[in-house]
Design an enzyme around this catalytic site. Structure first.
Site, mmCIF file in Angstrom:
data_model
loop_
_atom_site.group_PDB
_atom_site.id
_atom_site.type_symbol
_atom_site.label_atom_id
_atom_site.label_comp_id
_atom_site.label_asym_id
_atom_site.label_seq_id
_atom_site.Cartn_x
_atom_site.Cartn_y
_atom_site.Cartn_z
ATOM 1 N N ASP A 1 0.833 -1.213 0.000
ATOM 2 C CA ASP A 1 0.000 0.000 0.000
ATOM 3 C C ASP A 1 0.865 1.261 0.000
ATOM 4 O O ASP A 1 1.975 1.259 0.527
ATOM 5 C CB ASP A 1 -0.919 -0.025 1.233
ATOM 6 C CG ASP A 1 -2.070 0.963 1.105
ATOM 7 O OD1 ASP A 1 -2.324 1.454 -0.008
ATOM 8 O OD2 ASP A 1 -2.723 1.240 2.133
ATOM 9 N N GLY A 2 0.331 2.320 -0.586
ATOM 10 C CA GLY A 2 0.981 3.633 -0.507
ATOM 11 C C GLY A 2 1.550 4.149 -1.821
ATOM 12 O O GLY A 2 2.246 5.175 -1.825
ATOM 13 N N TRP B 1 2.919 8.043 -2.470
ATOM 14 C CA TRP B 1 4.325 8.187 -2.904
ATOM 15 C C TRP B 1 4.398 9.114 -4.119
ATOM 16 O O TRP B 1 5.245 10.010 -4.191
ATOM 17 C CB TRP B 1 4.875 6.805 -3.243
ATOM 18 C CG TRP B 1 6.330 6.763 -3.609
ATOM 19 C CD1 TRP B 1 7.383 6.558 -2.758
ATOM 20 C CD2 TRP B 1 6.892 6.925 -4.923
ATOM 21 N NE1 TRP B 1 8.561 6.573 -3.460
ATOM 22 C CE2 TRP B 1 8.294 6.792 -4.798
ATOM 23 C CE3 TRP B 1 6.353 7.153 -6.186
ATOM 24 C CZ2 TRP B 1 9.158 6.887 -5.876
ATOM 25 C CZ3 TRP B 1 7.219 7.254 -7.273
ATOM 26 C CH2 TRP B 1 8.610 7.120 -7.110
ATOM 27 N N ARG C 1 -0.739 9.325 -9.961
ATOM 28 C CA ARG C 1 -0.795 8.092 -9.160
ATOM 29 C C ARG C 1 -0.153 6.903 -9.877
ATOM 30 O O ARG C 1 0.497 6.055 -9.271
ATOM 31 C CB ARG C 1 -2.250 7.754 -8.831
ATOM 32 C CG ARG C 1 -2.903 8.697 -7.838
ATOM 33 C CD ARG C 1 -4.352 8.293 -7.600
ATOM 34 N NE ARG C 1 -4.419 6.953 -7.024
ATOM 35 C CZ ARG C 1 -4.268 6.679 -5.726
ATOM 36 N NH1 ARG C 1 -4.078 7.655 -4.865
ATOM 37 N NH2 ARG C 1 -4.319 5.439 -5.298
ATOM 38 N N SER D 1 -7.464 -5.230 -5.105
ATOM 39 C CA SER D 1 -8.567 -5.800 -4.325
ATOM 40 C C SER D 1 -9.875 -5.716 -5.101
ATOM 41 O O SER D 1 -9.995 -4.945 -6.067
ATOM 42 C CB SER D 1 -8.713 -5.065 -2.994
ATOM 43 O OG SER D 1 -9.323 -3.799 -3.191
ATOM 44 N N ASN E 1 -10.970 -2.328 -5.147
ATOM 45 C CA ASN E 1 -10.230 -1.415 -6.032
ATOM 46 C C ASN E 1 -10.904 -1.222 -7.395
ATOM 47 O O ASN E 1 -10.551 -0.298 -8.140
ATOM 48 C CB ASN E 1 -8.785 -1.902 -6.237
ATOM 49 C CG ASN E 1 -7.907 -1.763 -5.008
ATOM 50 O OD1 ASN E 1 -6.982 -2.551 -4.801
ATOM 51 N ND2 ASN E 1 -8.177 -0.771 -4.158
ATOM 52 N N TRP E 2 -11.896 -2.056 -7.746
ATOM 53 C CA TRP E 2 -12.640 -1.850 -9.000
ATOM 54 C C TRP E 2 -13.377 -0.515 -8.996
ATOM 55 O O TRP E 2 -13.772 -0.014 -10.043
ATOM 56 C CB TRP E 2 -13.652 -2.983 -9.238
ATOM 57 C CG TRP E 2 -13.023 -4.287 -9.633
ATOM 58 C CD1 TRP E 2 -13.053 -5.457 -8.930
ATOM 59 C CD2 TRP E 2 -12.279 -4.575 -10.824
ATOM 60 N NE1 TRP E 2 -12.365 -6.449 -9.597
ATOM 61 C CE2 TRP E 2 -11.884 -5.929 -10.768
ATOM 62 C CE3 TRP E 2 -11.889 -3.808 -11.930
ATOM 63 C CZ2 TRP E 2 -11.137 -6.536 -11.770
ATOM 64 C CZ3 TRP E 2 -11.133 -4.429 -12.939
ATOM 65 C CH2 TRP E 2 -10.773 -5.773 -12.851
ATOM 66 N N ARG F 1 2.238 -4.887 6.138
ATOM 67 C CA ARG F 1 1.474 -3.845 5.450
ATOM 68 C C ARG F 1 2.277 -2.554 5.485
ATOM 69 O O ARG F 1 2.730 -2.124 6.549
ATOM 70 C CB ARG F 1 0.100 -3.604 6.069
ATOM 71 C CG ARG F 1 -0.640 -2.503 5.276
ATOM 72 C CD ARG F 1 -2.100 -2.388 5.552
ATOM 73 N NE ARG F 1 -2.703 -1.446 4.596
ATOM 74 C CZ ARG F 1 -3.960 -1.477 4.188
ATOM 75 N NH1 ARG F 1 -4.767 -2.403 4.636
ATOM 76 N NH2 ARG F 1 -4.407 -0.596 3.328
ATOM 77 N N ARG G 1 -4.875 -1.906 9.027
ATOM 78 C CA ARG G 1 -6.068 -2.722 8.766
ATOM 79 C C ARG G 1 -5.736 -3.786 7.740
ATOM 80 O O ARG G 1 -4.753 -3.695 7.001
ATOM 81 C CB ARG G 1 -7.217 -1.841 8.274
ATOM 82 C CG ARG G 1 -6.875 -0.940 7.101
ATOM 83 C CD ARG G 1 -8.073 -0.102 6.646
ATOM 84 N NE ARG G 1 -7.679 0.851 5.624
ATOM 85 C CZ ARG G 1 -7.418 2.146 5.841
ATOM 86 N NH1 ARG G 1 -7.515 2.651 7.059
ATOM 87 N NH2 ARG G 1 -7.045 2.931 4.856
ATOM 88 N N SER H 1 -7.928 -4.696 5.291
ATOM 89 C CA SER H 1 -8.561 -4.387 4.003
ATOM 90 C C SER H 1 -9.003 -5.639 3.244
ATOM 91 O O SER H 1 -8.781 -5.752 2.033
ATOM 92 C CB SER H 1 -7.627 -3.528 3.143
ATOM 93 O OG SER H 1 -7.332 -2.309 3.788
HETATM 94 C C1 IPE Z 1 -5.350 -2.624 -0.140
HETATM 95 O O1 IPE Z 1 -5.026 -1.286 -0.314
HETATM 96 C C2 IPE Z 1 -5.311 -3.333 -1.455
HETATM 97 C C3 IPE Z 1 -3.993 -3.460 -2.072
HETATM 98 C C4 IPE Z 1 -2.862 -3.096 -1.565
HETATM 99 C C5 IPE Z 1 -3.995 -4.050 -3.366
HETATM 100 P P1 IPE Z 1 -6.154 -0.166 -0.399
HETATM 101 O O2 IPE Z 1 -5.454 1.132 -0.555
HETATM 102 O O3 IPE Z 1 -7.139 -0.537 -1.441
HETATM 103 O O4 IPE Z 1 -6.838 -0.289 1.032
HETATM 104 P P2 IPE Z 1 -7.710 0.765 1.838
HETATM 105 O O5 IPE Z 1 -8.738 1.285 0.884
HETATM 106 O O6 IPE Z 1 -6.781 1.840 2.288
HETATM 107 O O7 IPE Z 1 -8.262 -0.003 2.983
HETATM 108 C C1 IPE Z 2 -1.647 0.333 -3.334
HETATM 109 O O1 IPE Z 2 -1.391 1.691 -3.372
HETATM 110 C C2 IPE Z 2 -1.872 -0.262 -4.703
HETATM 111 C C3 IPE Z 2 -3.280 -0.596 -4.998
HETATM 112 C C4 IPE Z 2 -4.251 -0.572 -4.128
HETATM 113 C C5 IPE Z 2 -3.575 -1.001 -6.349
HETATM 114 P P1 IPE Z 2 -2.563 2.754 -3.349
HETATM 115 O O2 IPE Z 2 -2.941 3.085 -4.757
HETATM 116 O O3 IPE Z 2 -3.691 2.310 -2.497
HETATM 117 O O4 IPE Z 2 -1.836 3.994 -2.687
HETATM 118 P P2 IPE Z 2 -2.451 5.013 -1.650
HETATM 119 O O5 IPE Z 2 -2.989 4.229 -0.498
HETATM 120 O O6 IPE Z 2 -3.509 5.774 -2.360
HETATM 121 O O7 IPE Z 2 -1.296 5.876 -1.254
HETATM 122 MG MG MG Z 3 -4.056 2.490 -0.506
#
Ligand code: IPE
Ligand code: IPE
Ligand code: MG
Length: 262
Positions: free
Chosen positions: A28-29, A33, A41, A73, A76-77, A196, A202, A204
């Site tokens: 995540d992140g 970044w 992004r 996830s 994420n859709w 994580r 969390r 997630s």
């Molecule tokens: C969890 O990250 C899913 C992945 C890293 C692929 P999210 O960024 O989707 O999680 P939430 O929304 O912060 O819980």
């Molecule tokens: C995790 O990074 C990758 C995916 C969930 C696909 P994020 O895209 O969730 O990055 P943040 O949480 O917005 O920084």
């Molecule tokens: Mg995220």
């Protein structure tokens, strides 16, 4: 691939401890970044792929047997269509670029999740990579894509219900071991360590059933910055943990003593 001796100095501190057999990571992140650098992004996701490559290589070189990465996830859709498209493009490029290295290094690739929801071309690439690396016996690399832990549990319940309906199973025969076999991870051990990144505390919807007794490692580091040193720090932290599985400390010490005698 770099042999183990080329790894950073800190690696030597891992030598005397037990490594986790299965490491799972919520990567995540990426978005934050990129944002911190005034980038789109998607640039964060591209940098995240580089971090994933680094961690996969190190896990393989250290002798970790199972590495499971949460890449996308079910939730994420709901992200903007452009971002989803870009992530799918990065995934396809990664699979094409890394196939040879996976084969050369005996890595068996797997994808878990509601894969039918993925674009047809991605599904084809995943199936091809899985097939072409099936002989890999050193490490199982699993990508969780369109993955949700609750959906995984629900599909297991549906499959078990079908077995009962067909008369092949009695409800009383279902126990935790049998149930586990109906999950996407049916042929893997539960994760020993779950990492994580990016400071969120969390799950997630990741590996809900499988993480019942998993050690958690949470770090503020954003995923694109999570490289060798960070991974080794997580493994060192794992090595300092005492896993009790509900027993008392005395019982664990007695078990450890008897294990070391055998
Ligand atoms: C969890 O990250 C899913 C992945 C890293 C692929 P999210 O960024 O989707 O999680 P939430 O929304 O912060 O819980
Ligand atoms: C995790 O990074 C990758 C995916 C969930 C696909 P994020 O895209 O969730 O990055 P943040 O949480 O917005 O920084
Ligand atoms: Mg995220």
């Amino acid at each position: 691939m770099a042999p183990v001796k080329d790894l950073p100095e800190t690696n030597s501190s891992l030598e005397n401890g037990r490594l986790p057999r299965h490491v799972a990571i919520i990567m995540d992140g990426n978005g934050r970044w990129a944002q911190q650098r005034g980038l789109l992004r998607i640039k964060g996701h591209a940098a995240g792929v580089d971090a994933a490559r680094t961690v996969i290589r190190l896990a393989r070189n250290l002798g970790i047997s199972y590495l499971t990465l949460f890449a996308f996830s079910e939730e994420n859709w709901q992200r903007p269509a452009m971002e989803i498209k870009a992530i799918m493009g990065l995934l396809r490029r990664y699979l094409a670029q890394e196939l040879r290295e996976m084969q050369d290094n005996q890595i068996a690739f797997k994808a878990i999740g509601n894969l039918q929801q993925l674009p047809a071309a991605v599904q084809r690439d995943l199936a091809h990579t899985t097939e072409a690396t099936a002989a890999g016996a050193k490490m199982v690399l699993t990508l969780a894509l369109s993955y949700g832990g609750r959906s995984e549990i629900v599909q297991a319940v549906q499959a078990l219900a079908q077995e009962i309906k067909a008369g092949r199973l009695q409800p009383g025969e279902i126990d935790a071991t049998l149930f586990s076999r109906y999950l996407y991870t049916g042929d893997m051990p539960d994760p020993d360590l779950l990492i994580r990144t990016s400071g969120e505390c969390r799950l997630s919807n990741f590996l809900l059933w499988q993480s019942a007794y998993t050690e958690l490692y949470l770090t503020d580091t954003l995923w694109p910055d999570f490289r060798e040193e960070e991974f080794i720090k997580a493994l060192q932290s794992y090595q300092q943990r005492e896993r009790r599985f509900g027993l008392t400390q005395e019982q664990i010490e007695a078990l450890n003593a008897s294990n070391s005698r055998h």
